[in-house]
Write an enzyme that holds these catalytic residues in place. Structure first.
Site, PDB file in Angstrom:
ATOM      1  N   HIS A   1     -15.188   5.413  37.254  1.00 56.01           N
ATOM      2  CA  HIS A   1     -14.665   6.757  37.242  1.00 56.01           C
ATOM      3  C   HIS A   1     -13.086   6.811  37.469  1.00 56.01           C
ATOM      4  O   HIS A   1     -12.452   7.569  38.062  1.00 56.01           O
ATOM      5  CB  HIS A   1     -15.190   7.511  38.414  1.00 56.01           C
ATOM      6  CG  HIS A   1     -16.716   8.088  37.977  1.00 56.01           C
ATOM      7  ND1 HIS A   1     -17.523   8.571  38.718  1.00 56.01           N
ATOM      8  CD2 HIS A   1     -17.363   7.978  36.757  1.00 56.01           C
ATOM      9  CE1 HIS A   1     -18.904   8.745  37.905  1.00 56.01           C
ATOM     10  NE2 HIS A   1     -18.548   8.518  36.737  1.00 56.01           N
TER      11      HIS A   1
ATOM     12  N   GLY B   1     -26.172   4.553  47.789  1.00 63.88           N
ATOM     13  CA  GLY B   1     -25.213   5.614  48.234  1.00 63.88           C
ATOM     14  C   GLY B   1     -24.866   6.639  47.106  1.00 63.88           C
ATOM     15  O   GLY B   1     -23.689   7.128  47.127  1.00 63.88           O
ATOM     16  N   THR B   2     -25.749   6.932  46.160  1.00 63.68           N
ATOM     17  CA  THR B   2     -25.552   7.994  45.203  1.00 63.68           C
ATOM     18  C   THR B   2     -26.755   8.956  44.973  1.00 63.68           C
ATOM     19  O   THR B   2     -27.581   8.433  44.909  1.00 63.68           O
ATOM     20  CB  THR B   2     -24.951   7.247  43.755  1.00 63.68           C
ATOM     21  OG1 THR B   2     -24.796   8.177  42.792  1.00 63.68           O
ATOM     22  CG2 THR B   2     -26.287   6.321  43.232  1.00 63.68           C
TER      23      THR B   2
ATOM     24  N   LEU C   1     -29.445   6.983  51.787  1.00 60.89           N
ATOM     25  CA  LEU C   1     -29.918   8.001  53.170  1.00 60.89           C
ATOM     26  C   LEU C   1     -31.046   8.502  52.952  1.00 60.89           C
ATOM     27  O   LEU C   1     -31.651   8.417  53.767  1.00 60.89           O
ATOM     28  CB  LEU C   1     -28.533   8.652  53.455  1.00 60.89           C
ATOM     29  CG  LEU C   1     -28.581   9.377  54.863  1.00 60.89           C
ATOM     30  CD1 LEU C   1     -28.652   8.115  55.973  1.00 60.89           C
ATOM     31  CD2 LEU C   1     -27.712  10.351  54.992  1.00 60.89           C
TER      32      LEU C   1
END
Ligand code: BV8
Length: 225
Positions: free
Chosen positions: A106, A172-173, A199
């Site tokens: 990105h 983490g996405t 998480l």
């Protein structure tokens, strides 16, 4: 030697103090991020969009890599596996942790791009509308960021690596943004093992062979070491 493709998102930089998109509920200065991080948003109000990125560039410069970034760099340096990190993040924390084989699909806060001639150069700390391109002098400069509706960078390389991988790890996405959110399906379609380290369960958790949930600075070193 296993070939491992690792996708990272905003959650891997969260414990370095960089806000995730979900944490901001997708809002910035009362604007939906999807409206600010688009070519249309930039055309409509370039000063607002530059302000958005100037703030994030400053936040990234003030942040330090965390134990998750460092564990991934350690895994690559150990040389036991062939590693490719594909990050959705535009900060430079993977680089600063020492990761070499890295794709910013990105774009990056560190990059500036001329929309007129395609020239790329290191972005100044603060970019502003009318900044002229150092090569063609046209005032068509923008952050070198892939906005919503734009083609992410190096997709053919990423898809080829996914097809050739032994393991795909997503870290983490939230699995909200495509085509990155589709990588787990691409991996499974190619018979590649899949692991989610996040998480909390992501949008795509059900597609992963295994999922371990907890803060990246705990679950990533635990997986690496
Ligand atoms: C494209 C740069 C065509 C900007 C970004 C309808 C359906 C499907 C798709 C679409 C649709 N409408 C439009 C689309 C396409 C669109 C899209 O997916 N939209 C979404 C909103 C539906 N995608 C595009 O436009 C892409 N381009 O499609 O072109 C194409 C496609 C394929 C091939 C050729 C052409 C371009 C998308 C890129 C947009 N630019 N970033 C900037 O950064 O400012 S996206 C931006 O948001 C980020 O880069 C990131 O990718 C995304 C946010 O995702 P996350 O990184 O996951 O962050 P998030 O906050 O959501 O989640 C954080 C996660 O971490 C959470 O799960 C949380 O639990 C966890 N976490 C938090 N703390 C911790 C933690 N985990 C561990 N430890 C912690 N401490």
């Amino acid at each position: 030697m296993a070939r491992i493709v690792i996708l990272t998102g905003a959650g891997v930089s969260a414990e370095s103090g960089i806000r995730t998109f979900r944490a901001s509920d997708g809002l910035w200065e009362e604007h939906r991020i999807e409206d600010v991080a688009t070519p249309e948003g930039f055309a409509r109000d370039p000063a607002l969009v530059h302000r958005f990125y100037n703030q994030r560039r400053a936040a990234a410069a003030a942040a330090l890599p965390n134990a998750a970034h460092l564990a991934l760099a350690r895994l690559e340096a150990a040389g036991a596996h062939q590693l490719l990190v594909v990050t959705q993040n535009v900060d430079d924390l993977h680089e600063r942790a020492g990761t070499q084989n890295l794709i910013h699909m990105h774009g990056t806060l560190a990059g500036a791009l001329c929309a007129a001639c395609g020239h790329r150069w290191p972005a100044p700390a603060e970019m502003a509308p009318q900044d002229s391109c150092p090569r063609c002098l046209h005032p068509a400069t923008r952050p070198d960021i892939v906005w919503f509706g734009e083609m992410p960078y190096r997709m053919e390389e990423i898809w080829a690596a996914l097809r050739a991988a032994d393991l795909f790890v997503s870290i983490g996405t939230s699995g909200n943004v495509y085509p990155a959110a589709g990588f787990v399906a691409d991996a499974r379609h190619g018979g590649v093992a899949t692991l989610e380290l996040n998480l909390e369960p992501s949008q795509g958790t059900r597609f992963f062979d295994e999922a371990r949930h907890g803060p990246a600075t705990q679950v990533v070193p635990a997986w690496v070491d």
